[in-house]
Structure formats: structure tokens, C-alpha cells
Write an enzyme that holds these catalytic residues in place. Structure first.
Site, short mmCIF file in Angstrom:
data_model
loop_
_atom_site.label_atom_id
_atom_site.label_comp_id
_atom_site.label_asym_id
_atom_site.label_seq_id
_atom_site.Cartn_x
_atom_site.Cartn_y
_atom_site.Cartn_z
N ARG A 8 60.16 -28.56 -1.70
CA ARG A 8 60.74 -29.40 -2.76
C ARG A 8 62.27 -29.35 -2.68
O ARG A 8 62.85 -28.26 -2.72
CB ARG A 8 60.26 -28.89 -4.13
CG ARG A 8 60.91 -29.56 -5.32
CD ARG A 8 60.43 -30.98 -5.48
NE ARG A 8 61.00 -31.61 -6.68
CZ ARG A 8 60.91 -32.92 -6.92
NH1 ARG A 8 60.27 -33.72 -6.09
NH2 ARG A 8 61.45 -33.43 -8.00
N GLU A 33 34.40 -2.41 -16.55
CA GLU A 33 34.90 -3.75 -16.81
C GLU A 33 36.43 -3.80 -16.83
O GLU A 33 37.04 -4.68 -16.23
CB GLU A 33 34.33 -4.26 -18.14
CG GLU A 33 34.76 -5.68 -18.46
CD GLU A 33 33.95 -6.31 -19.59
OE1 GLU A 33 32.72 -6.24 -19.55
OE2 GLU A 33 34.58 -6.85 -20.51
#
Ligand SMILES: Cc1cc2nc3c(=O)[nH]c(=O)nc-3n(C[C@H](O)[C@H](O)[C@H](O)COP(=O)(O)OP(=O)(O)OC[C@H]3O[C@@H](n4cnc5c(N)ncnc54)[C@H](O)[C@@H]3O)c2cc1C
Length: 394
Positions: free
Chosen positions: A283, A257
Site C-alpha cells: 500500500r 480450557e
């Protein structure tokens, strides 16, 4: 080797992958783009709805059986190739909660059953879990024991050949929808890690109640909840691994995990980085694109370093574990580094997008909400530092 004219496209070149891994990554990205893209994602994030059809599609692709050996019906991928697939899913699948639920299922149920299950337990559960027909969960954490997991209070009282389970679990991923949960409990009258056992508890077993999903900040499409065990009787066939072998079951789960659960974060970081590059190029403020400001291009540079370093660290941990035995240290290094890097990168991505990043339309805020839990689940960053220090002889 020439570089393409588009620096954003170049970002998808995984220089740390060999040819096989690069092909696996690309194929999985194509699968996710075709099968896991859907317009309802934002609504499901709001309502906290699990996407069962996405779960089935991932199972059909083989995600729920990635590392299991072929003689048990799995795809027999190495851990290295398993993390490559998870990285690609994190990159191309918008639904981070779905991928998180699959991770919990893989490391909390599939891998423990493969490694510790009896032939009968594997026959009964492993095939359906890998086929996506059953959903698995894993319940160690309790209201009074989180990081100090082995101080759990849930008790298993021997009765005949079986056990009676009593206790309360919390923060169990998939618990609200799980068909089976691997529950950890202490055999009555024992002390220390040797007294802990793992039990496979089926939904519907008298005495087992699952609560409603807990409402949470991110990973909202991954249901997480509490379990109450009240005189829950299980037979000897429910014991996973030897009686008293629960700590070994838990530790083997954690090795997988801690390495693999952060792999999708690497893909997610790369996707967010690409969005940042596009935004910084388009932008405009003060008459030029914001990417021309050094403090913005420095953010992008740091993000690129974080993505490449994280991918290398996960890959290295997987390679060490593949060549086993060992890998505990590398798994904790990987969990600690990548989770912290993912949180840092998404925080900076929001800043780079200014006010628009804070708005839900841009989905930059969801990226941050989804990664924030990574420094907590599977052992907090503080605990990973503690483990790393201990493994280094401190
Ligand atoms: C999204 C999500 C999914 C989860 N899924 C599961 C699951 O499927 N199954 C399951 O069993 N659990 C699951 N958990 C629970 C998770 O494993 C625990 O939350 C985690 O281990 C921390 O425990 P705690 O929350 O009780 O915090 P605590 O242990 O109470 O820690 C609180 C704070 O104290 C710090 N701390 C504690 N001990 C020490 C120490 N010795 N040294 C330094 N600092 C310390 C911690 O790092 C943390 O900052 C999940 C949690 C989340 C957020």
C-alpha cells in the site's frame, strides 16, 4: 543460519518450537490448507452456519481426540503438543468458529469424560465424541450467574436413584447442535461448591429444550444457545464424577480450557500479522509504501512481539501443566495475556489497513470480531486478574 529474502516467509518460523513441535505445526498447517479451506466461509459467517463437514474432517485428522490417552482411544498428545496443533489450526483455518466449537467440545465434554467418566460413560460417549460422531457442549453459565459461576440456580432434586433437573442455562457453546451437554446443577438442599454436581444430559431427554442459536458479533459459525431444564429426569448413570463433585469437574475443565482455548488465537495473530506486513509493503501513500512510516512499522514490530510472547506464554503454561500438578496460575496468565494481546493486535491490524480494513472483503474486520469474545469466555479478563492476585497470596 541464514534468513530468507522474504521477511513474510520468515514470520512462519516458530523459533519457540522444538523440532517435533515445529513438524507437528507444519503438518497441521498443511492439513488445514488442504482440508479446511473453502470458499463459502464468508457466506457462512453472514448466515451463522456451522460447518459439519469441517468438523468431520478435523475428527478424521484427530483433533477431537488430541490429548486423550491411547488406552481410551486418543492420540495421547501432551498439552504442549495439543496447543501446537491448535495454534496451527488458528493460523491456517479461516473458520475460527469451527475451531472454537471444537475447543468447547474438547474441554467441556471430552476431557471431563476422560478424567471423570465411569468406564460405562466413556464407552457410551467418549469414543463417539472423539470420532466426531457426537458433538458435546458444556452448560455452567446461567442468566443470573456468569463470573460468579458457583451461585448457579439450576437444581437437582434426588428422585429414586436419579435426579430431576430444573433451571435455565445460557451462552452454552454448541448447545443448539450438541448431542450431549455436561450440565452443572446444585443438589437440592446443599450450599457451597460441594453441593454442585455435573450431569451428562442427552439431546432428546424429556424436559430438556435447546433454544435457537443466539445471534452474536463474532465466531458466528459456532452455534451458542440457551438450555431449559424443566422436570428433566436423569438416572444415576448421568452423574459425571461423584455426586457433589461438580466443582472438581468444572475446575479440571477450566485448567485445560484456559490454557488451550487461546492457542488458536496465537496462530490467528500470526496470520493477521503476515497480512499486515504484506499490506504495509504494497500500500503506497505519499509516494512510498506505508510500511516506511515509522508509526506503521512500529505497529508491525509490536505485533511481532505480541505473537512471540503469546506463543511462549501458552507453551510455558502447557509445559507446567504437563509436568503437573499445578498450573492454575500459568493457565490464568496465559488466558489473560493472550486474549488481551489478540484483541489489541487485531484492533491495530484494522487501523493499519485503513478504510479497507473496515470493509468485509478484506476479512480483517472478521478477525477482530472473532477474537473480541476471548476476553469474556472461559472467565473474563477481570476474573483472570482476580484469580492471579489470589494465587499470588492477595
Ligand atoms: C462466545 C462465548 C462462548 C461461551 N461459551 C460458554 C459455554 O460453552 N458454557 C458456559 O457455561 N458459558 C459459556 N460462556 C459464558 C461465559 O463463560 C460468561 O459470559 C463469562 O463467564 C462472564 O459471565 P457474564 O457474561 O454473566 O458476565 P458477568 O459475570 O455479569 O460480568 C459482567 C462484567 O462484570 C465483571 N465482573 C464480574 N464479577 C467481577 C469481579 N468479582 N471483579 C471484577 N469484575 C467483575 C466481568 O469481568 C464483566 O466485565 C460463553 C461466553 C461467550 C461470550
Amino acid at each position: 543460519m541464514s534468513r530468507s529474502a522474504d521477511p513474510v516467509a520468515d514470520l512462519t518460523t516458530n523459533t519457540v518450537f522444538d523440532a517435533d513441535a515445529a513438524e507437528l505445526w507444519t503438518t497441521t498447517v498443511q492439513f488445514a490448507r488442504q482440508e479446511l479451506a473453502e470458499s463459502a466461509m464468508r457466506a457462512r459467517d453472514r448466515s451463522g452456519e456451522f460447518w459439519r463437514e469441517g468438523w468431520r474432517r478435523c475428527a478424521a485428522y484427530g483433533v477431537q481426540r488430541l490429548p486423550v490417552p491411547a488406552d481410551h482411544g486418543g492420540l495421547a498428545l501432551s498439552m504442549l503438543h495439543t496447543v501446537v496443533v491448535l495454534d496451527a489450526l488458528g493460523y491456517a483455518c479461516d473458520d475460527a468458529g469451527l475451531i472454537f466449537s471444537i475447543n468447547a467440545h474438547l474441554w467441556g465434554s471430552v476431557v471431563p469424560l476422560w478424567l471423570h467418566g465411569t468406564p460405562e460413560q466413556r464407552r457410551r460417549y467418549l469414543g463417539p465424541l472423539m470420532a466426531g460422531e457426537l458433538i458435546g457442549g458444556h452448560a455452567m453459565t446461567e442468566p443470573s450467574s456468569g463470573s460468579d459461576a458457583f451461585s448457579l440456580r439450576t437444581r437437582a432434586r434426588p428422585q429414586g436413584q436419579g435426579f430431576v433437573l430444573d433451571g435455565a442455562k445460557t451462552f452454552s457453546t454448541n448447545a443448539p447442535i450438541a448431542d450431549i451437554v455436561v450440565v452443572f446443577a446444585r443438589i437440592e438442599g446443599t450450599e457451597g461448591p460441594e453441593g454442585i454436581s455435573a450431569f451428562i444430559v442427552e439431546r432428546g431427554t424429556p424436559g430438556l429444550t435447546t433454544g435457537t442459536p443466539l445471534d452474536k458479533m463474532g465466531l458466528r459459525t459456532s452455534p451458542l444457545g440457551e438450555l431449559a431444564l424443566d422436570g428433566c429426569v436423569v438416572g444415576p448413570e448421568a452423574v459425571l464424577g461423584p455426586v457433589g463433585g461438580g466443582a472438581a469437574v468444572f475446575n479440571s475443565s477450566m485448567l485445560w480450557e484456559r490454557t488451550c482455548i487461546v492457542a488458536p488465537l496465537v496462530g490467528a495473530m500470526q496470520r493477521t500479522l503476515e497480512r499486515c506486513v504484506s499490506y504495509a509493503r504494497t500500500r503506497r501513500q505519499f509516494g512510498k509504501s506505508i510500511g516506511r512510516f515509522e508509526s506503521i512499522s512500529a505497529k508491525v514490530a509490536d505485533m511481532k512481539v505480541a505473537v512471540d510472547t503469546s506463543r511462549s506464554i501458552v507453551r510455558r503454561a502447557a509445559q507446567v501443566i504437563d509436568s503437573g500438578p499445578g498450573g492454575l496460575l500459568e493457565a490464568s496468565v496465559s488466558k489473560l495475556y493472550v486474549s488481551e494481546a489478540a484483541v489489541g493486535l487485531h484492533r491495530e491490524a484494522l487501523q493499519l489497513h485503513g478504510g479497507y480494513g473496515y470493509m468485509t472483503d478484506y476479512e480483517i474486520e472478521r478477525g477482530l470480531r472473532d477474537v473480541l469474545a476471548s476476553t469474556i469466555y472461559s472467565g473474563t479478563s477481570e476474573m483472570q486478574r482476580h484469580i492471579i492476585g489470589r494465587l499470588m497470596g492477595l
